[in-house]
Structures are given as structure tokens and as C-alpha cells.
Design an enzyme around this catalytic site. Sequence first.
Site, PDB file in Angstrom:
ATOM      1  N   THR A  92     -77.198  68.547  13.666  1.00  0.00           N
ATOM      2  CA  THR A  92     -76.853  69.864  14.180  1.00  0.00           C
ATOM      3  C   THR A  92     -78.018  70.741  13.818  1.00  0.00           C
ATOM      4  OG1 THR A  92     -74.470  69.572  13.842  1.00  0.00           O
ATOM      5  CG2 THR A  92     -75.260  71.813  13.715  1.00  0.00           C
ATOM      6  N   ARG A 126     -63.045  65.291  20.809  1.00  0.00           N
ATOM      7  CA  ARG A 126     -63.180  65.659  19.401  1.00  0.00           C
ATOM      8  C   ARG A 126     -64.128  66.868  19.281  1.00  0.00           C
ATOM      9  NH1 ARG A 126     -67.743  66.257  15.651  1.00  0.00           N
ATOM     10  NH2 ARG A 126     -66.983  65.855  13.568  1.00  0.00           N
ATOM     11  N   VAL A 127     -63.704  67.846  18.499  1.00  0.00           N
ATOM     12  CA  VAL A 127     -64.536  69.013  18.217  1.00  0.00           C
ATOM     13  C   VAL A 127     -64.735  69.074  16.710  1.00  0.00           C
ATOM     14  CG1 VAL A 127     -64.599  71.536  18.231  1.00  0.00           C
ATOM     15  CG2 VAL A 127     -63.817  70.297  20.261  1.00  0.00           C
ATOM     16  N   GLY A 128     -65.952  69.284  16.297  1.00  0.00           N
ATOM     17  CA  GLY A 128     -66.246  69.375  14.867  1.00  0.00           C
ATOM     18  C   GLY A 128     -66.200  70.804  14.373  1.00  0.00           C
ATOM     19  N   ASP A 129     -66.933  71.043  13.305  1.00  0.00           N
ATOM     20  CA  ASP A 129     -66.929  72.364  12.690  1.00  0.00           C
ATOM     21  C   ASP A 129     -67.869  73.342  13.382  1.00  0.00           C
ATOM     22  OD1 ASP A 129     -69.058  70.727  11.854  1.00  0.00           O
ATOM     23  OD2 ASP A 129     -69.414  71.981  10.090  1.00  0.00           O
ATOM     24  N   THR A 157     -74.187  71.686   8.365  1.00  0.00           N
ATOM     25  CA  THR A 157     -74.320  70.438   9.106  1.00  0.00           C
ATOM     26  C   THR A 157     -73.672  69.340   8.263  1.00  0.00           C
ATOM     27  OG1 THR A 157     -76.464  69.878   8.116  1.00  0.00           O
ATOM     28  CG2 THR A 157     -76.509  71.172  10.134  1.00  0.00           C
ATOM     29  N   GLY A 158     -73.406  68.215   8.890  1.00  0.00           N
ATOM     30  CA  GLY A 158     -72.768  67.122   8.165  1.00  0.00           C
ATOM     31  C   GLY A 158     -71.366  66.878   8.678  1.00  0.00           C
ATOM     32  N   GLY A 180     -68.157  67.276   9.894  1.00  0.00           N
ATOM     33  CA  GLY A 180     -67.452  68.475  10.311  1.00  0.00           C
ATOM     34  C   GLY A 180     -66.007  68.527   9.869  1.00  0.00           C
TER      35      GLY A 180
HETATM   36  N1  ASP Z   1     -71.029  69.079  11.736  1.00  0.00           N
HETATM   37  C1  ASP Z   1     -71.221  68.483  13.023  1.00  0.00           C
HETATM   38  C2  ASP Z   1     -69.925  67.912  13.511  1.00  0.00           C
HETATM   39  O1  ASP Z   1     -69.150  67.435  12.704  1.00  0.00           O
HETATM   40  C3  ASP Z   1     -72.211  67.422  13.045  1.00  0.00           C
HETATM   41  C4  ASP Z   1     -73.356  67.574  12.112  1.00  0.00           C
HETATM   42  O2  ASP Z   1     -73.659  68.622  11.649  1.00  0.00           O
HETATM   43  O3  ASP Z   1     -74.019  66.603  11.798  1.00  0.00           O
HETATM   44  O4  ASP Z   1     -69.732  67.870  14.703  1.00  0.00           O
END
Ligand code: ASP
Length: 374
Positions: free
Chosen positions: A225, A253-256, A276-277, A279
Amino acid sequence: MGESFTGKRAGVDRRTFLTGTALAGAAAATATAGRAAAVQTAGVKPIVIASGNGLRSQADDGETCVERAFRMITEGADVLDAVIAGVNIVELDPEDTSVGYGGLPDAHGNVTLDSCCMHGPKKRAGGVAAIQGVRTPSLVAQAVADKTDHHLIVGQGAQDLARQFGFTIEDDLNTDTSRRIFFEWKRRVDPAHYLDPERDAALRWRVLHDMARDGIIDPEHMYGTINCNGVNAAGDVCGVTTTSGLAWKIPGRVGDSPILGAGLYVDNDVGAAGSTGRGEANLYNCASYLVVEEMRRGAHPKDAGMTALARIRANTVDSRLLNEDGNPNFDVNFYVVDKQGRHAGVRFYSGDNRNYAVCTENGAELVPIEGLIS
Ligand code: ASP
């Protein structure tokens, strides 16, 4: 409003050179950053921070995300316009497989994008989730903030709105690279079609990690991200987060990233935090909001970020999400800047030399992200 990317990517040598010392940072200072220093007026020194990819993709003129955002801020641009112009460079880069055009697709092969943005002084926010066909979802998120009464528009509705706003809608945001990686994933994960759901999920997760180990996926792009936050000389704070989300996610699917308080939170009185990471961990804990609230109570950006990580760790109890030490077997990163321009990048694990991007009057540099767990 469609744009094409013809820019470059900062190479390893440049990144290595930029990492670390103030000397390296000064040496890397862009002419524009130097020019910018001359127009500072108030007590706050303008600053832009971003995830490490904010100093990787380059536009035609060689500018990276943080450099462009910083230049624009110091030339007097609106801070949100500036940070979004910065992340547009990454969104349009076909080689960044974690953001925008060419992001790794969902399990059906569709590139679906998430983004949100927050404007500190105007107290406006907008987001889009699971949008297809638009290379720059951050600009659609900004249009949601500026042109609608709403904060979050998803799926087909987001694409329809983007079309109404004049964005170019494309059939497919895959690139040859993302398509090739997708088919490799299919080949590995689906040899006998779907098995039982639990086994299937475990297999997907293992294949994802195996592909990173085999060098097919950049480990940073399994998730991946960009978050970018800026502060101008008046202390105005804005931020944006944009992503293609988790590679091979269940469609829908929706992340953070597009969720206010999770992938991004901005309060003009306090500062900004983006993430990031994984979510799901961040969604469960509304962690970017927590970081900003910790800073409101007086915490330094680093301590505020560490508090959020500790909360996530405490709330991670499923054995499938824990390593043998009982700690999370995933990572979450926070990029935090306060209204005074103090900043930090934090994550669970400090082991593998991850950095975040910073641009100030001294130029752009990569700064190590500090870990909660060594
Ligand atoms: N946080 C984002 C998600 O979960 C992905 C990411 O930041 O790597 O969609």
C-alpha cells in the site's frame, strides 16, 4: 482524467544511498526541496512522510511521491492535493504491484482498489473501496470528499461515480506482470479446484508466502500500500492511503486502507497516522485513530504508534495468527507525523531493514522503521 505512467523507478543503489544519514539525505536533496526551504514562513517546517514506496516509483521528471508532495506543499499547494499528487506516481507505476494500475488482483483476477483521504483543516474525508477500472482511486476518494455528502462509496457504485466525475474507466487494470503472477498463483493454488474451506485458506496463505520466497512476488507486495501524510508551514495536516489490497483476496474483501480510522486518520489539531500491512488487524483495532488519539494525549509519534501495535498484539489471539513465541505472525506498519512535524515509522518486527520515506527541506531520505519486537 486517465494518466499513463512513463516514469522510472529509483534503483537499489539510490535507495541504499539515501538510507540513513543526514548527509545522505542532504546529498539527495532535490533542487525543488532546496527552493522550498526559502518559502517557509511559520514555526512548522513542512514535511512529508510515506511508506518506503514513496521513494521508489518515479515520474517522468524523476520525482518520487514524497518529493513531489513536498515540493507542491512548499510552493503553496493544498496539502491534500500535494500528497495525492505524490501517491498518483505510485498508483500509475505499472511495476508497483501493490498500488493502483498493475496491483495484484483478487482471486478472480480482477484488480480492485481501495483508498481514502482526509483533509485536516477542511475536516473532509472520502474513500472508495473495491473499485475497478480507475488507475488512481485516491483521486476518486478526493472527489467523494469534495463533491458528495458521503465518506465511502464502494464497488460498482464507486466506478459509476468516477465515470460521472469524468475519470477514464478501463476494462482491466492488470499489467503483463500482474497477469503473469496471477496465473502462477492459480497454477499453484488450484490444482484440483477448491478443497475444504479451511484447507483452502491455509493453502492460499502458504502459496502466497512460497511465491514471495521464490522471488515471484515482492514480499512487500503481498500486502503493500502507500500511505502519505503531509504538514505545511501553517501546520495543516492531510493524508492519503491507496492500495490494491491483499493479493488474491476473496472478491469483495476490503481491507483497512479505505476505512477512516483504520488505514488513515488525520486530525488537524494533532497529526496524521496511516498504515500498511495486515488490514484485518488494523480494522479490528481502529489503530490509526488510536495513534492520533495517543498523540492528542501528548505521546510522541513513535510512542503513539507503539501503543497501537501493542493493542493489536494484545487482541491477536487466534493460534493461526500467532508464531511460536505467541506474537503476531504478520506485520503492520504505521507512518506517523504530528502537527509539529515530528515523525516515526513503527512496525512489529525490526528484523529486515524496512524503511519509510521522509522529505523535508533537507531533501528525501529513507529512515528505518522501528520495531516493537526485536
Ligand atoms: N493494509 C492493506 C490491506 O489490508 C494492504 C497493505 O497495506 O499491505 O488491504
